[in-house]
Design a protein around this motif. Structure first.
Motif, mmCIF file in Angstrom:
data_model
loop_
_atom_site.group_PDB
_atom_site.id
_atom_site.type_symbol
_atom_site.label_atom_id
_atom_site.label_comp_id
_atom_site.label_asym_id
_atom_site.label_seq_id
_atom_site.Cartn_x
_atom_site.Cartn_y
_atom_site.Cartn_z
ATOM 1 N N LEU A 122 0.837 -1.193 0.000
ATOM 2 C CA LEU A 122 0.000 0.000 0.000
ATOM 3 C C LEU A 122 0.877 1.250 0.000
ATOM 4 O O LEU A 122 1.651 1.471 0.944
ATOM 5 C CB LEU A 122 -0.928 0.004 1.221
ATOM 6 C CG LEU A 122 -1.928 -1.163 1.303
ATOM 7 C CD1 LEU A 122 -2.726 -1.094 2.598
ATOM 8 C CD2 LEU A 122 -2.855 -1.175 0.095
ATOM 9 N N GLU A 123 0.750 2.048 -1.038
ATOM 10 C CA GLU A 123 1.569 3.249 -1.183
ATOM 11 C C GLU A 123 1.283 4.232 -0.059
ATOM 12 O O GLU A 123 0.133 4.463 0.312
ATOM 13 C CB GLU A 123 1.284 3.898 -2.535
ATOM 14 C CG GLU A 123 2.217 5.039 -2.868
ATOM 15 C CD GLU A 123 2.010 5.577 -4.267
ATOM 16 O OE1 GLU A 123 2.606 6.617 -4.591
ATOM 17 O OE2 GLU A 123 1.234 4.956 -5.028
ATOM 18 N N GLY A 124 2.343 4.781 0.501
ATOM 19 C CA GLY A 124 2.214 5.776 1.556
ATOM 20 C C GLY A 124 2.172 5.196 2.947
ATOM 21 O O GLY A 124 2.244 5.951 3.930
ATOM 22 N N GLU A 125 2.044 3.878 3.053
ATOM 23 C CA GLU A 125 2.025 3.235 4.363
ATOM 24 C C GLU A 125 3.420 2.714 4.710
ATOM 25 O O GLU A 125 4.252 2.479 3.829
ATOM 26 C CB GLU A 125 1.027 2.065 4.383
ATOM 27 C CG GLU A 125 -0.419 2.465 4.188
ATOM 28 C CD GLU A 125 -1.023 3.113 5.426
ATOM 29 O OE1 GLU A 125 -0.370 3.103 6.492
ATOM 30 O OE2 GLU A 125 -2.138 3.636 5.318
ATOM 31 N N GLU B 277 -6.615 -6.071 1.197
ATOM 32 C CA GLU B 277 -7.693 -5.468 0.423
ATOM 33 C C GLU B 277 -7.187 -4.174 -0.208
ATOM 34 O O GLU B 277 -6.567 -3.343 0.449
ATOM 35 C CB GLU B 277 -8.906 -5.178 1.310
ATOM 36 C CG GLU B 277 -10.121 -4.718 0.534
ATOM 37 C CD GLU B 277 -11.382 -4.648 1.377
ATOM 38 O OE1 GLU B 277 -12.466 -4.504 0.784
ATOM 39 O OE2 GLU B 277 -11.270 -4.746 2.618
ATOM 40 N N GLY B 278 -7.429 -4.047 -1.508
ATOM 41 C CA GLY B 278 -6.948 -2.875 -2.222
ATOM 42 C C GLY B 278 -5.639 -3.092 -2.951
ATOM 43 O O GLY B 278 -5.215 -2.239 -3.727
ATOM 44 N N SER B 279 -5.001 -4.251 -2.712
ATOM 45 C CA SER B 279 -3.755 -4.575 -3.408
ATOM 46 C C SER B 279 -4.069 -5.523 -4.559
ATOM 47 O O SER B 279 -4.523 -6.645 -4.340
ATOM 48 C CB SER B 279 -2.758 -5.227 -2.445
ATOM 49 O OG SER B 279 -1.625 -5.704 -3.150
ATOM 50 N N ARG B 280 -3.833 -5.096 -5.791
ATOM 51 C CA ARG B 280 -4.182 -5.910 -6.954
ATOM 52 C C ARG B 280 -3.447 -7.244 -6.954
ATOM 53 O O ARG B 280 -4.001 -8.267 -7.374
ATOM 54 C CB ARG B 280 -3.869 -5.147 -8.242
ATOM 55 C CG ARG B 280 -4.799 -3.973 -8.512
ATOM 56 C CD ARG B 280 -4.546 -3.384 -9.881
ATOM 57 N NE ARG B 280 -4.769 -4.369 -10.935
ATOM 58 C CZ ARG B 280 -4.455 -4.176 -12.216
ATOM 59 N NH1 ARG B 280 -3.871 -3.042 -12.580
ATOM 60 N NH2 ARG B 280 -4.691 -5.104 -13.114
#
Length: 249
Positions: A22-25, A222-225
């Motif tokens: 997750l970008e930004g995490e 969730e949210g990671s393709r």
């Protein structure tokens, strides 16, 4: 090296680093060592509690502001394949899977490097050498196997070492309640085979044959393709704050 027992493992916390999903995490991990004759029982206990194994380390996310990583396990005995999964099995009917003790080979490493160079050029494993790969396979104090997937060739029969080309491999832990897929890799050019899916389906069948109820897939984000595929194998359970809960989709 210090030995740790199941009853008194020592846990450590990593420093924050950029999250690969997750970008930004940023991520942190809590980890302990899996060594000695108590390692198999400890690995069982920790895997059931959401940990993953890497060599002789068991770890799980311990991020300060994010709880996106969720442990997933397939309910193998209840598994229902979809039409596309049955088609996948038919497409790969020409493969033979052979299970060995966890021993690395040059052929495995060449396939591993091709897989990394194609799929994970910027990942944390991108610079792994053949000695690093050997450590990944061999450095285990639990019941670890490597399963090779090869294209059948005429005359192979049921021989111990099939001669066909290697197209995939899975490093797998056998536990008291299931199979844990530690790492798998495959020929990046064999896209029509969907080998990642095939190897999971094969592990489900192996768990059934062994009378084991679960196949552990690691973390779903969730949210990671790159993690979306894990929720296709139903029914499955996710480890939540209240314990393992059936995933409703």
């Amino acid at each position: 090296m210090t030995n740790h027992t199941v009853n008194s493992p020592q846990f450590f916390l990593t420093a924050p680093s950029p999250c690969p999903y997750l970008e930004g995490e940023s991520e942190r991990k809590v980890f302990t060592h899996l060594v000695g004759d108590k390692a198999p029982a400890l690995n069982d206990l920790l895997t059931q509690g959401g940990f993953r194994r890497s060599q002789n380390i068991a770890y799980r996310p311990a991020c300060e502001t994010c709880r996106a990583c969720i442990s997933v396990r397939i309910l193998a005995s209840e598994f229902n394949s979809t039409r596309s999964m049955r088609k996948n099995m038919a497409t790969n009917a020409d493969l033979v899977a052979t299970e060995y003790h966890a021993e690395p080979s040059n052929e495995q490493f060449k396939l591993f490097r091709r897989y990394l160079d194609s799929r994970h050029k910027r990942g944390g494993m991108a610079d792994m050498s053949i000695s690093d790969y050997a450590m990944m396979v061999e450095d285990s104090h639990v019941d670890t196997r490597i399963i090779e997937y090869r294209v059948k060739v005429e005359g192979d029969g049921l021989q111990e070492f099939p001669a066909g080309p290697l197209v995939g491999a899975a490093l797998t832990d056998r536990m008291s309640d299931g199979l844990s897929m530690v790492y798998s890799f495959y020929d990046p050019n064999a896209t029509a085979r969907s080998l990642g899916t095939y190897m999971i389906l094969d592990h489900i069948e192996r768990a059934k044959a062994l009378g084991l109820p679960h196949v552990y897939l690691g973390y779903w984000v969730e949210g990671s393709r790159k993690m979306e595929y894990k929720t296709r194998f139903l029914p499955q359970e996710h480890l939540m704050a209240q314990g393992w809960r059936r995933y409703q989709g």
